[in-house]
Design an enzyme around this catalytic site. Structure first.
Site, PDB file in Angstrom:
ATOM      1  N   MET A  59      55.255   9.853 -49.797  1.00  0.00           N
ATOM      2  CA  MET A  59      54.937   9.181 -48.242  1.00  0.00           C
ATOM      3  C   MET A  59      52.858   9.360 -48.320  1.00  0.00           C
ATOM      4  O   MET A  59      52.438  10.177 -48.594  1.00  0.00           O
ATOM      5  CB  MET A  59      55.003   9.705 -46.646  1.00  0.00           C
ATOM      6  CG  MET A  59      56.298   9.513 -46.418  1.00  0.00           C
ATOM      7  SD  MET A  59      57.201   7.741 -46.799  1.00  0.00           S
ATOM      8  CE  MET A  59      58.501   8.220 -48.013  1.00  0.00           C
ATOM      9  N   CYS A  60      52.638   8.133 -48.708  1.00  0.00           N
ATOM     10  CA  CYS A  60      51.382   8.268 -49.033  1.00  0.00           C
ATOM     11  C   CYS A  60      50.224   6.662 -48.778  1.00  0.00           C
ATOM     12  O   CYS A  60      50.903   5.975 -48.416  1.00  0.00           O
ATOM     13  CB  CYS A  60      51.038   8.799 -51.000  1.00  0.00           C
ATOM     14  SG  CYS A  60      52.871   9.183 -51.047  1.00  0.00           S
ATOM     15  N   GLY A  61      49.091   7.064 -49.149  1.00  0.00           N
ATOM     16  CA  GLY A  61      47.887   6.217 -49.703  1.00  0.00           C
ATOM     17  C   GLY A  61      47.568   6.238 -51.377  1.00  0.00           C
ATOM     18  O   GLY A  61      47.333   7.192 -51.410  1.00  0.00           O
TER      19      GLY A  61
END
Lengths: 658, 302
Positions: free
Chosen positions: B1-3
């Site tokens: 879960m990230c950018g």
């Protein structure tokens, strides 16, 4: 026209300024937006906000009556859940444009991303360019106009509403069909396009729901009421209940649906005892007044926390699963006992709001009955990810319960077997959830605690995400948690027991040194004050009761919840059945039940040697079974089974009275 | 879960890639507060650059560094320069043997996170600006790079679990990934049977190894990305970088966000437009959102 410069104003300050200007009827211009999220969220006054550039996620979301003009692009979920009002996007819009709108007009002059109009209920979403895949996914009503091409699966799983496509359609979604357009529909579209200065003179293809999947093909036959506590009593593999189950599956050809929770035996609070004999030190009632039971929930980031007279809440249960009368009775009982009531899925009732002093408003994936005005009059917000009865699945509300009144508040067609989506349209990961949470905070001015409701599954990971995403509290629901309707196999088999849930939560938070600032509310099989104290000693900060409250309020557990024919007027929307429910009497029964919890909690706290229930701790507990010891890490003390058995609720009451 | 974020300047030269990626990642740090990482492509060096994650405790750190020295000796690799900073130990070595065998052996005994003649992967717990304070990422210049901010969901918060991931055994390749690969174990077993080793349970490592395997078989980056979309199940947007290219692949459900902006001089890709806009403050940019199930690559001029 007032100008706000986002290059040196935070979104929260900017939104506060916009609201202040809006109250004076002053239009606002936003410069240097640079695609920041949550611009103009939560507005309920009819002004125009002009955004000179691009906006990020949720622009104009959770608003009612305002108008937004975005000069360039918009990120995900532009216009989220708008009731009345409009958004015009000059450039392109990201995924889920117009998600969950309830009457708004959303115009995207360029292209729009995937899943545009997901779970929309009413209003118009119009796109001047092309729409990416699944336009109109799970829409319940309203109109989508696409002047360019539409990609794959147009109208996937839509229940109602219309999609008009000017260009090519790559493919249609499930259960949809193309029908001829009526003359007045074209006139109305042309009037709309004219109003927003969109030039178009071509034809349209009209896509609607084909009506083949809105109802289960075969209804379950009525069966003789078989009380839950009879059917779940036996531990045999084969019993009359199992036999009946198989017969009925043979008839309907699918899984069965029922209410209540798991009935199979799992390790629970009964497998834990107090380390010392709490029966020998019974206090007189007047002494219990000095025991502190006051509990606050949700103060982690400075919002006004819920202030409860004891560590007990009423669990989320919907108007829909339950009748209006029961929701009113629950709200009243919560006020009388100084605890909180929860709307569950499906919207807030005016009477419920008026009766409850403290009301939690729950947001679910279908956004059924979800709206900014009720958010702003709630005492806490709770975003539902899943529940113990059916982790990973959406709610089910059978057609008999989907009455015109209920359909209106939820914004859905009357008389469908409503299967709520299992996922939020705009939360596809912990990262999106951060931005969603921020949208809620903006819409409620950072003053309302925001929690997350989760079914116990992979709690150790989930609780860390909840903490890191910045929630004020978690409501964690174990396998034993009940529901109004779910598949029996899921009820019995999916998820982990409440006891395992609380332990994983405590361990998970400890692993990331989270401290205790995020409140943990445990639910799923809490039946008396003894359970409440044990749960707090294990590490929860509060508990929540649903099934027990309903039983106190007249439920006979006859297992007709999902059918909607509840004979006592609880789990029904049938006016004749509901008329049997006596709100005054049943709210008092629930209130007295809550007071019995209070007495027990105080008496046990005192017997354990404390003046405050929040001082109870793991040292006060032992495990009676190897399973409970293994789950909780408490010392295994089988000898406590006989000699130091904790008092049951009734025994304690007897002793107190004596 | 990230950018995720990536940038490539089309003209060869000395661009502020470190500073650019810090800005872009700071713009979407809300998507991942736990850890941050950069894969940066600078000038082509004669020596092989290796970066390891080492313990911060002084004695354990020295033991790890001594261990690395022993390993290198075993493969006739000589250390020409070294830098021990933050959670990492970076060295330049003289080596001209079989890289796959060399790195496979090293990886069994040390936490190797970056290998290449142009690539350097810098990753640690903390934010983009915190990493800049320690590793001076902002001073790095070059032609292109990719970066990542991480919110740990199923695996632990440790520097080695941060992105980018180096494509094991294949120098100068890195990936960053946002999403979840649902056929992780199936694909992992398939690759393990082909001799690949996994050092984390992170599904993003799988993407890196998968790509390395295909590239090793001589496929182009375009064709590798095309098969990746078909082979990998789940929700994902990922970026991959090679010495001369960057590319993206996006899942068939478009469940993870990604926008891109291209000019005559550069291409910038990010999870959210707010990151792209950091490079063009006060301007409206004509970004586009790639369609589901698509991929694309860009090359720099050489």
């Amino acid at each position: 026209m007032v100008t706000i410069d986002l290059s040196h104003t935070s979104i929260t300050d900017a939104n506060q300024q916009i609201r202040d200007w809006a109250r004076d009827g002053q239009d606002v211009e936003i410069i240097n937006p640079d695609a920041r999220h949550n611009i103009g969220v939560g507005l309920v006054d009819p002004i125009t906000v002009r955004i000179k550039g691009s906006a990020g996620y949720f622009c104009g979301g959770l608003s009612d009556g305002a108008h937004y003009e975005i000069e360039h692009n918009a990120g995900w979920a532009v216009g989220d859940n708008i009731y009345q009002g409009s958004v015009v996007v000059g450039g392109n819009a990201g995924a889920i444009a117009g998600v969950a709108i309830r009457g708004a007009e959303i115009v995207v002059r360029g292209n729009m991303g995937s899943r545009a109009g997901q779970v929309m209920k009413a209003g118009t979403l119009c796109c001047g360019g092309n729409a990416a895949f699944m336009a109109g996914y799970m829409m319940y009503g309203g109109r989508i106009i696409i002047l360019g091409d539409a990609a794959e699966k147009v109208g996937q799983d839509m229940s109602a509403g219309e999609i008009f496509v000017g260009g090519k359609i790559k493919s249609l979604g499930n259960d949809t069909m193309i029908v001829d357009m009526e003359a007045h529909e074209r006139d109305e579209i042309m009037e709309f396009l004219e109003r927003y200065k969109l030039n178009y003179s071509g034809d349209f293809t009209k896509v609607i729901n084909a009506g083949k999947k809105l109802r289960y093909a075969n209804a379950e036959p009525r069966s003789r009421p078989q009380p839950f506590f009879v059917s779940s009593k036996s531990s045999n593999y084969w019993n009359p209940k199992v036999q009946e189950d198989i017969w009925i599956k043979g008839e309907v050809g699918r899984y069965r649906i029922r209410g209540y929770g798991a009935s199979k035996p799992v390790p629970h609070l009964n497998d834990i005892a107090f380390a010392r004999d709490v029966t020998t030190d019974a206090a007189r009632p007047e002494e219990l007044k000095d025991i502190n039971l006051k509990t606050t929930v949700g103060g982690r980031f400075g919002a006004k926390p819920l202030s409860l007279s004891m560590p007990v809440m009423i669990a989320p249960m919907s108007f829909g699963a339950l009748s209006r009368s029961v929701k009113i009775a629950l709200a009243r009982a919560s006020r009388l006992s100084g605890i909180s009531e929860n709307t569950g899925e499906g919207g807030m009732l005016d009477e419920q709001r008026a009766e409850a002093d403290q009301l939690i408003f729950q947001c679910l994936s279908g956004r059924l009955g979800w709206n900014v005005k009720d958010m702003q009059r709630a005492d806490a917000i709770e975003i539902y990810i899943s529940q113990g009865a059916k982790p990973g699945l959406g709610g089910q509300l059978m057609a008999k319960k989907v009455t015109p009144e209920l359909a209106a508040i939820r914004g859905i067609p009357v008389g469908i077997d409503l299967r709520s989506p299992s996922r939020h349209p705009d939360v596809l990961g912990a990262d999106d959830l951060v931005i969603k949470l921020q949208e809620f905070r903006e819409a409620t001015f950072h003053k309302v605690p925001i929690g997350i409701k989760m079914g116990a599954g992979r709690v150790n990971d989930d609780i860390k995400i909840a903490y890191k995403d910045g929630f004020d509290f978690v409501e964690l629901d174990g396998l034993q948690g009940s529901t109004g309707a779910a598949s029996t196999e899921v009820l019995e088999n999916v998820g982990i027991p409440t006891l395992s849930g609380v332990q994983e939560a405590i361990d998970g938070l400890a692993e990331i040194d989270a401290g205790d600032d995020m409140d943990l509310v445990m639910m799923g099989g809490i039946k008396d004050g003894v359970d409440v104290v044990k749960m707090l000693a294990l590490g929860a900060s509060c508990t929540s009761v649903g099934t027990a409250a309903i039983i106190a309020g007249g439920c006979i557990a006859c297992m007709q919840c999902h059918v909607g024919t509840c004979p006592v007027g609880i789990a029904t929307q049938d006016p004749e059945h509901e008329a049997r429910y006596d709100i005054d009497r049943q709210s008092m029964n629930m209130h007295r039940y809550f007071e019995s919890l209070r007495w027990q909690i105080a008496a046990i706290t005192k017997a354990l040697g404390y003046d405050d229930v929040h001082k109870v701790n793991r040292g006060d507990l032992v495990a009676l079974t190897p399973e409970a010891a293994d789950i909780t890490g408490l010392p295994f003390r089988p000898e406590h089974r006989d000699t130091r058995r904790p008092l049951t609720g009734l025994e304690l009451l007897d002793r107190q009275a004596g | 879960m990230c950018g995720i974020a990536g940038v490539l300047y089309k003209q060869a030269g000395d661009h502020e890639i470190g500073r650019t990626l810090i800005e872009m990642l700071d713009g979407c740090q809300h998507r991942g507060p736990d850890s941050t990482g950069f894969a940066l492509y600078g000038e082509d060096k004669d020596l092989l650059q290796l970066r390891f994650i080492v313990p911060t405790d002084a004695k354990a750190r020295q033991d790890a560094i001594d261990g690395i020295a022993t390993l290198l000796e075993r493969h006739d690799a000589t250390i020409e320069s070294e830098l021990s900073v933050g959670c990492s130990y970076q060295i330049s070595v003289n080596f001209d043997g079989d890289l796959l065998a060399f790195t496979k052996d090293i990886e069994e005994h040390a936490k190797l996170v970056s290998v290449g003649h142009t690539l350097d992967i810098i990753k640690d717990d903390g934010t983009a600006h915190e990493l800049d304070d320690i590793y001076h990422v902002g001073e790095v210049r070059g032609t292109h790079g990719i970066g990542h901010v991480r919110l740990a969901t199923e695996s632990a918060v440790r520097p080695e679990a941060a992105h980018p991931f180096w494509a094991t055994g294949f120098e100068d390749i890195a990936i960053v990934h946002n999403g979840q690969i649902t056929n992780y174990w199936k694909m992992r077993r398939r690759l393990e049977r082909r001799g690949f080793t996994f050092h984390t349970d992170n599904d993003s490592e799988l993407v890196a190894v998968y790509l390395a395997d295909k590239l090793e078989q001589g496929e182009t980056l375009d064709s590798v990305l095309e098969t990746a979309i078909a082979d990998l199940d789940g929700t994902f947007s990922f970026l991959v970088s090679t010495p001369n290219e960057i590319g993206y692949a996006k899942d068939n459900l478009a469940a993870k966000p990604m926008v891109l902006y291209e000019t005559d001089d550069m291409i910038a890709i990010a999870s959210e437009e707010v990151s792209l806009n950091r490079l063009f403050p006060g301007q409206s940019i004509n970004s586009t959102e790639p369609a589901p199930g698509t991929y694309q690559t860009w090359s720099r001029s050489i």
